[in-house]
Design an enzyme around this catalytic site. Structure first.
Site, PDB file in Angstrom:
ATOM      1  N   GLY A  26      49.473  26.918  41.287  1.00 60.94           N
ATOM      2  CA  GLY A  26      48.437  27.853  40.839  1.00 60.94           C
ATOM      3  C   GLY A  26      48.216  27.787  39.333  1.00 60.94           C
ATOM      4  N   TYR A  27      47.475  28.754  38.854  1.00 60.72           N
ATOM      5  CA  TYR A  27      47.107  28.774  37.433  1.00 60.72           C
ATOM      6  C   TYR A  27      48.352  28.927  36.548  1.00 60.72           C
ATOM      7  CZ  TYR A  27      45.004  30.817  33.174  1.00 60.72           C
ATOM      8  OH  TYR A  27      44.634  31.114  31.885  1.00 60.72           O
ATOM      9  N   SER A  31      47.046  28.461  49.388  1.00 58.12           N
ATOM     10  CA  SER A  31      46.039  29.435  49.834  1.00 58.12           C
ATOM     11  C   SER A  31      45.078  29.774  48.691  1.00 58.12           C
ATOM     12  CB  SER A  31      46.704  30.708  50.362  1.00 58.12           C
ATOM     13  OG  SER A  31      47.509  31.281  49.354  1.00 58.12           O
ATOM     14  N   ASN A  32      45.539  29.611  47.458  1.00 58.00           N
ATOM     15  CA  ASN A  32      44.652  29.897  46.318  1.00 58.00           C
ATOM     16  C   ASN A  32      44.837  28.833  45.233  1.00 58.00           C
ATOM     17  OD1 ASN A  32      42.755  31.339  44.833  1.00 58.00           O
ATOM     18  ND2 ASN A  32      44.290  32.632  43.856  1.00 58.00           N
ATOM     19  N   SER A  61      53.376  42.581  36.152  1.00 59.74           N
ATOM     20  CA  SER A  61      52.087  42.720  35.463  1.00 59.74           C
ATOM     21  C   SER A  61      52.054  44.016  34.662  1.00 59.74           C
ATOM     22  CB  SER A  61      50.976  42.748  36.517  1.00 59.74           C
ATOM     23  OG  SER A  61      49.778  43.214  35.946  1.00 59.74           O
ATOM     24  N   TYR A  64      47.438  46.125  44.867  1.00 60.12           N
ATOM     25  CA  TYR A  64      48.012  45.030  44.076  1.00 60.12           C
ATOM     26  C   TYR A  64      49.069  45.576  43.107  1.00 60.12           C
ATOM     27  CZ  TYR A  64      48.339  41.986  40.007  1.00 60.12           C
ATOM     28  OH  TYR A  64      48.816  41.249  38.948  1.00 60.12           O
ATOM     29  N   LYS A 104      53.354  45.166  42.978  1.00 59.36           N
ATOM     30  CA  LYS A 104      54.189  44.738  41.846  1.00 59.36           C
ATOM     31  C   LYS A 104      55.304  45.752  41.587  1.00 59.36           C
ATOM     32  CE  LYS A 104      52.190  40.861  40.734  1.00 59.36           C
ATOM     33  NZ  LYS A 104      52.885  39.593  41.030  1.00 59.36           N
ATOM     34  N   PHE A 130      50.534  40.539  30.276  1.00 60.31           N
ATOM     35  CA  PHE A 130      49.303  41.201  29.881  1.00 60.31           C
ATOM     36  C   PHE A 130      48.130  40.338  30.412  1.00 60.31           C
ATOM     37  CE2 PHE A 130      50.320  45.202  27.924  1.00 60.31           C
ATOM     38  CZ  PHE A 130      51.674  45.167  28.172  1.00 60.31           C
ATOM     39  N   ARG A 162      42.116  44.579  25.337  1.00 65.43           N
ATOM     40  CA  ARG A 162      43.207  43.985  26.115  1.00 65.43           C
ATOM     41  C   ARG A 162      43.996  43.016  25.256  1.00 65.43           C
ATOM     42  NH1 ARG A 162      41.402  47.346  28.773  1.00 65.43           N
ATOM     43  NH2 ARG A 162      40.797  47.377  30.972  1.00 65.43           N
ATOM     44  N   ARG A 221      33.804  49.700  35.104  1.00 64.76           N
ATOM     45  CA  ARG A 221      34.369  49.250  36.385  1.00 64.76           C
ATOM     46  C   ARG A 221      35.464  50.249  36.758  1.00 64.76           C
ATOM     47  NH1 ARG A 221      37.100  43.349  36.393  1.00 64.76           N
ATOM     48  NH2 ARG A 221      38.470  44.414  34.931  1.00 64.76           N
ATOM     49  N   GLY A 261      38.674  52.008  37.590  1.00 68.66           N
ATOM     50  CA  GLY A 261      40.082  51.672  37.360  1.00 68.66           C
ATOM     51  C   GLY A 261      40.348  51.050  35.997  1.00 68.66           C
TER      52      GLY A 261
END
Ligand code: UD1
Length: 360
Positions: free
Chosen positions: A22-23, A46-47, A136, A160, A164, A189, A242, A303, A305
């Site tokens: 993954g990434y 899967s991703n 996270s 999600y 965690k 982060f 952020r 958005r 949340g």
């Protein structure tokens, strides 16, 4: 199960790297290998895309062993740990889209919690009890102040984030029951950027959720504009703030965490961020400079949340791991842009800066 074999470097400690295609996983694979470890990837794709394995081979000059499968397959994980005599696990496999987790909670609980439970059972059964876990900053919920230290109150607002937190609790319970467990919990982060080679990076399926890939797609002309979610937050320019961290710095944070655990350091939970906050508008400007392209934007409602401001106090990671992020915002943007160009097969993206498309 399919497996790609390669000779393991003699003497190098073997690390099972879940989600290694993954990434974050692919960058962590590079960092581990370059630090002298031998990662063995476990990924169900899967991703992620198997082509990443070829890219890793190009970057590293050697193939990385890879087992195709899920952490939910306890026997497969246990067999892999035994076969490769793994010294530790770096667990990155998991789903991470907040909105999707709200729409499909069972998918998130099954994968993120079921996968973790199965992995821990496999580790216990093979007596491999050293784990670096990908958590996270989402576990801080809406922080009362910034910067955020690790002892801030924890909360969750979606499945999600809940997954965690429960994973962190599972590790705490294991450490309590058996001090032989050594765990390094890393609270990320906002990971952004890509490898400077342009060979690996984030390749979100469908519409990206996160800011940086959207900026890159707008700059490349694949989207007409960026929606900025709210300009009425209690921040200097009203847009969300952020802590964006280059994915290579984050990958090196995993190496530092692993090294500390394998050297016998007690378990820890640390923030991995830069300690600096950037607003959405600052990100737009930085991306325009790095890409030389215009990024048209328009204001959109907040958005659900989203918090106003979220950035790390990184003192603990520096003290415990001797690690700190070193890459600047312009490198994050330049590397994300190079990756976007290689993804879209473009060297000269069509400029799309349309006069008047940006609010005054
Ligand atoms: C999001 C997740 C977080 C997850 C993290 C990493 C939410 C609420 N939070 O964090 O749990 O750990 O990704 O995957 O989804 N923005 C725009 N326009 C856009 C996209 C984003 O203005 O089209 C703004 C957001 O309002 C925010 C900033 O950009 O202020 C960063 O957003 P994003 O990249 O999605 O990260 P987070 O929301 O911090």
């Amino acid at each position: 199960m399919t497996e790609r074999h390669s000779p393991l470097a003699s003497g190098a400690a073997t690390i099972l790297l879940t989600g290694g295609a993954g990434y974050l996983g692919s960058h962590t694979c590079v960092a581990l290998t370059q630090a002298g470890y031998q990662p063995v990837i476990l990924d169900d794709f899967s991703n992620s895309d198997p082509v990443v394995l070829d890219r890793l081979e190009q970057l590293l000059g050697q193939p990385t062993p890879c087992v195709r499968g899920s952490t939910a397959d306890t026997k497969l994980v246990a067999d892999t740990l035994k076969q490769h005599k793994a010294a530790a696990v770096v667990h990155l496999a998991g789903f991470k889209a907040v909105g999707e987790s709200v729409a499909e909670p069972l998918k998130y609980y099954a994968n993120n919690l079921g996968g973790m439970l199965s992995l821990l059972q496999a580790m216990a059964s093979t007596d491999c009890r050293t784990l670096v876990f990908s958590s996270s900053a989402t576990v801080y919920g809406d922080p009362a102040t910034v910067p955020i230290t690790e002892d801030f109150p924890l909360s969750h607002t979606n499945p999600y984030g809940h997954s965690k937190l429960v994973c962190e609790d599972m590790l705490a319970a294991l450490r309590h029951a058996n001090p032989g467990w050594q765990t390094g919990v890393l609270r990320y982060f906002n990971p952004v950027g890509a490898h400077p080679s342009g060979l690996i990076g984030e390749n979100p399926r469908g519409t990206p959720n996160n800011l940086m890939p959207l900026l890159a797609q707008v700059a490349a002309g694949l989207r007409p504009h960026l929606d900025i979610y709210g300009q009425d937050f209690a921040t200097p320019d009203g847009t969300g703030v952020r802590d964006y961290i280059h994915v290579q710095d984050l990958a090196q944070g995993h190496v530092a965490a692993l090294r500390a655990l394998l050297a016998g350091q007690p378990s820890f939970t640390v923030n991995l961020g830069t300690g600096r906050g950037q607003s959405v508008l600052e990100m737009v400007k930085a991306f325009e400079v790095a890409s030389g392209r215009s990024v048209p934007w328009r204001l959109a409602p907040r958005r659900q949340g989203d918090v106003a401001s979220c950035f790390a106090d990184t003192t603990l990671a520096e003290r415990l791991l001797g690690w700190r992020a070193t890459r600047a915002l312009h490198e994050m943007c330049a590397d994300a842009w190079r990756w976007q160009l290689s993804l879209s097969g473009q060297t000269q993206p069509t400029p799309i800066g349309r006069p008047g498309s940006r609010p005054p």
